[in-house]
Enzyme design. Structure first.
Site, PDB file in Angstrom:
ATOM      1  N   GLU A  75       0.828  -1.194   0.000  1.00  0.00           N
ATOM      2  CA  GLU A  75       0.000   0.000   0.000  1.00  0.00           C
ATOM      3  C   GLU A  75       0.867   1.250   0.000  1.00  0.00           C
ATOM      4  O   GLU A  75       1.956   1.264   0.566  1.00  0.00           O
ATOM      5  CB  GLU A  75      -0.914  -0.017   1.240  1.00  0.00           C
ATOM      6  N   CYS A 104       3.593   8.585   0.845  1.00  0.00           N
ATOM      7  CA  CYS A 104       4.133   7.664   1.843  1.00  0.00           C
ATOM      8  C   CYS A 104       4.231   6.307   1.162  1.00  0.00           C
ATOM      9  O   CYS A 104       3.215   5.725   0.788  1.00  0.00           O
ATOM     10  CB  CYS A 104       3.200   7.630   3.044  1.00  0.00           C
ATOM     11  N   CYS A 127       6.755  -6.911   6.752  1.00  0.00           N
ATOM     12  CA  CYS A 127       7.884  -6.337   7.489  1.00  0.00           C
ATOM     13  C   CYS A 127       8.494  -7.414   8.364  1.00  0.00           C
ATOM     14  O   CYS A 127       7.783  -8.266   8.891  1.00  0.00           O
ATOM     15  CB  CYS A 127       7.405  -5.169   8.359  1.00  0.00           C
ATOM     16  N   CYS A 152       7.353  -4.571  15.711  1.00  0.00           N
ATOM     17  CA  CYS A 152       6.799  -3.528  16.574  1.00  0.00           C
ATOM     18  C   CYS A 152       5.370  -3.917  16.947  1.00  0.00           C
ATOM     19  O   CYS A 152       4.551  -4.197  16.076  1.00  0.00           O
ATOM     20  CB  CYS A 152       6.794  -2.182  15.849  1.00  0.00           C
ATOM     21  N   CYS A 179       2.129  -1.982  15.563  1.00  0.00           N
ATOM     22  CA  CYS A 179       2.020  -1.697  14.126  1.00  0.00           C
ATOM     23  C   CYS A 179       1.326  -2.844  13.391  1.00  0.00           C
ATOM     24  O   CYS A 179       1.689  -4.007  13.550  1.00  0.00           O
ATOM     25  CB  CYS A 179       3.417  -1.474  13.540  1.00  0.00           C
ATOM     26  N   CYS A 230      -0.520   6.112   9.834  1.00  0.00           N
ATOM     27  CA  CYS A 230       0.696   5.421  10.282  1.00  0.00           C
ATOM     28  C   CYS A 230       0.351   4.121  10.980  1.00  0.00           C
ATOM     29  O   CYS A 230      -0.463   4.086  11.889  1.00  0.00           O
ATOM     30  CB  CYS A 230       1.431   6.243  11.336  1.00  0.00           C
TER      31      CYS A 230
HETATM   32  N1  SAH Z   1       9.906   0.710   9.500  1.00  0.00           N
HETATM   33  C1  SAH Z   1      10.029   2.127   9.395  1.00  0.00           C
HETATM   34  C2  SAH Z   1       8.984   2.789   8.516  1.00  0.00           C
HETATM   35  C3  SAH Z   1       7.511   2.398   8.652  1.00  0.00           C
HETATM   36  S1  SAH Z   1       6.524   2.888  10.020  1.00  0.00           S
HETATM   37  C4  SAH Z   1      10.013   2.754  10.760  1.00  0.00           C
HETATM   38  O1  SAH Z   1       9.756   2.057  11.731  1.00  0.00           O
HETATM   39  O2  SAH Z   1      10.297   3.941  10.884  1.00  0.00           O
HETATM   40  C5  SAH Z   1       6.110   4.563   9.947  1.00  0.00           C
HETATM   41  C6  SAH Z   1       5.851   5.170  11.332  1.00  0.00           C
HETATM   42  O3  SAH Z   1       4.559   4.812  11.887  1.00  0.00           O
HETATM   43  C7  SAH Z   1       6.869   4.712  12.359  1.00  0.00           C
HETATM   44  O4  SAH Z   1       7.294   5.837  13.077  1.00  0.00           O
HETATM   45  C8  SAH Z   1       6.060   3.802  13.250  1.00  0.00           C
HETATM   46  O5  SAH Z   1       6.627   3.674  14.514  1.00  0.00           O
HETATM   47  C9  SAH Z   1       4.722   4.462  13.249  1.00  0.00           C
HETATM   48  N2  SAH Z   1       3.607   3.608  13.645  1.00  0.00           N
HETATM   49  C10 SAH Z   1       3.518   2.270  13.529  1.00  0.00           C
HETATM   50  N3  SAH Z   1       2.322   1.831  13.997  1.00  0.00           N
HETATM   51  C11 SAH Z   1       1.665   2.928  14.417  1.00  0.00           C
HETATM   52  C12 SAH Z   1       0.358   3.130  14.953  1.00  0.00           C
HETATM   53  N4  SAH Z   1      -0.483   2.119  15.162  1.00  0.00           N
HETATM   54  N5  SAH Z   1      -0.019   4.407  15.245  1.00  0.00           N
HETATM   55  C13 SAH Z   1       0.824   5.438  15.006  1.00  0.00           C
HETATM   56  N6  SAH Z   1       2.048   5.303  14.489  1.00  0.00           N
HETATM   57  C14 SAH Z   1       2.465   4.066  14.192  1.00  0.00           C
END
Ligand code: SAH
Length: 346
Positions: A94, A107, A114, A118, A121, A339
């Site tokens: 996406e 974006c 991935c 995390c 996420c 995000c």
């Molecule tokens: N892997 C990379 C890029 C993708 S994530 C990274 O971790 O930076 C893009 C951003 O969204 C990251 O800062 C991540 O921590 C954040 N993110 C992930 N899940 C989220 C959520 N449920 N709510 C808000 N931000 C989130």
């Protein structure tokens, strides 16, 4: 069996020029084809109108143009657009267009799924299937640029690698895609308008610094206390904050480019005074700014956005020490485009 045709976009310009020389044509023909492929985003050889029919047939016989297809486009009430992008092998990633009054940001994804874990996420719940190729990253940008022109009457202005995947675990292809995006034969975009976001892979941050990249770096920090960070981003155990700090110091020494820390404040996880103090300390190591991101729930309720008071305490403490802090409101939530929500739901 006939040999499988090669994806012509995996070839460099020089290799395409060479192909024409070997076929008794002029090298210059290679430049024309290259321009069609990258600058004009051609999806077929047929559309290359300044190339003769017989030459197009030779190309057709030898190559394919693997191209992404936007399978589904969803538009949010706030103007955000989410593309479900089908790759040549059927997998889907996406990408998102985020409009603000002054800019349009793409974006984009760097991997299918991935490999990091995390816990907050949605993408982390998809297994990492494979890395995206440079052209698959480039195509996502091109598709969003077209949508930006169509729906917002202006070209794309910024790119963030904050879609699916960990860009630094697909570093070479991300770099090649950025080369194309910034080249005058691609989109001619300034690298200063591109941000690569990482969960923090120290070795790769140092490599980027050594490569003297010109784009910006963002780090998804979320906690400056190892135990807390490991509990929400388990890979932190392997890449602890001490190593991250050292890599970031190295990055700044080499690039003089300020780092952005992305940070979500969660109830009961990192909303206490000790969490704020740890962040203040971490921010003092390297010139930086902090983006406080609103949490986008991903269903099971384990994580909850902290109270406004907790967020305000962060802002006050950071500002009191002279750090720049922005609060990033989520966009496109109604279409799961915010995000951490990218998970191929549809
Ligand atoms: N892997 C990379 C890029 C993708 S994530 C990274 O971790 O930076 C893009 C951003 O969204 C990251 O800062 C991540 O921590 C954040 N993110 C992930 N899940 C989220 C959520 N449920 N709510 C808000 N931000 C989130």
């Amino acid at each position: 069996m006939k040999p499988k045709k090669k994806d012509i976009r995996a070839l460099t310009k020089e290799q395409i020029r060479q192909f024409f020389i070997e076929n008794g044509d002029k090298a210059f023909r290679g430049n024309q084809v290259y321009e069609w492929l990258w600058n004009k985003g051609a999806h077929s050889f047929d559309g290359m109108t300044n190339i003769s029919k017989s030459t197009r047939q030779i190309l057709e016989d030898n190559f394919v143009i693997n191209h992404i297809r936007v399978d589904q486009m969803q538009r949010s009430t706030d103007g955000t657009i989410k593309n479900a992008v089908r790759l040549h092998d059927g997998l889907v990633v996406e990408s998102v267009l985020i409009p603000t009054p002054t800019r349009t940001t793409a974006c984009v994804s760097s991997q299918v799924g991935c490999s990091l874990d995390c816990r907050f996420c949605a993408t982390a719940r998809l297994k990492r299937m494979r890395n995206l190729n440079p052209d698959e990253i480039y195509d996502q940008v091109l598709a969003i640029d077209n949508e930006s022109r169509l729906y917002h009457n202006r070209p794309l202005s910024n790119i963030v690698f904050m879609g699916m995947g960990e860009p630094l675990m697909n570093y070479n292809n991300v770099l090649k895609a950025i080369d194309k995006i910034t080249s005058s034969e691609g989109l001619g975009m300034s690298p200063k308008r591109i941000t690569v976001s990482t969960s923090g892979v120290p070795k790769m941050i140092k490599k980027m610094a050594d490569d003297e990249v010109k784009f910006k770096l963002a780090v998804s920090l979320h906690s400056a206390i190892d135990d807390v960070r490991t509990s929400i981003m388990p890979f932190n155990e392997k890449f602890p904050l001490k190593d991250l700090r050292e890599a970031l110091e190295y990055w700044y020494q080499k690039t003089k480019s300020r780092i952005t820390y992305e940070y979500v404040v969660w109830k009961g996880i990192n909303d206490a005074r000790k969490d704020i103090d740890a962040l203040l300390q971490f921010c003092s190591y390297v010139p930086c700014k902090v983006n406080l991101i609103e949490y986008n729930p991903i269903d099971d309720g384990e994580f909850q956005q902290a109270s406004n008071t907790a967020t305000d305490n962060y802002i006050k403490a950071l500002e009191a020490k002279g750090f720049v802090v922005n609060v990033r409101r989520s966009r496109g939530k109604d279409i799961d485009a915010a995000c951490g929500q990218l998970a191929n739901k549809s």
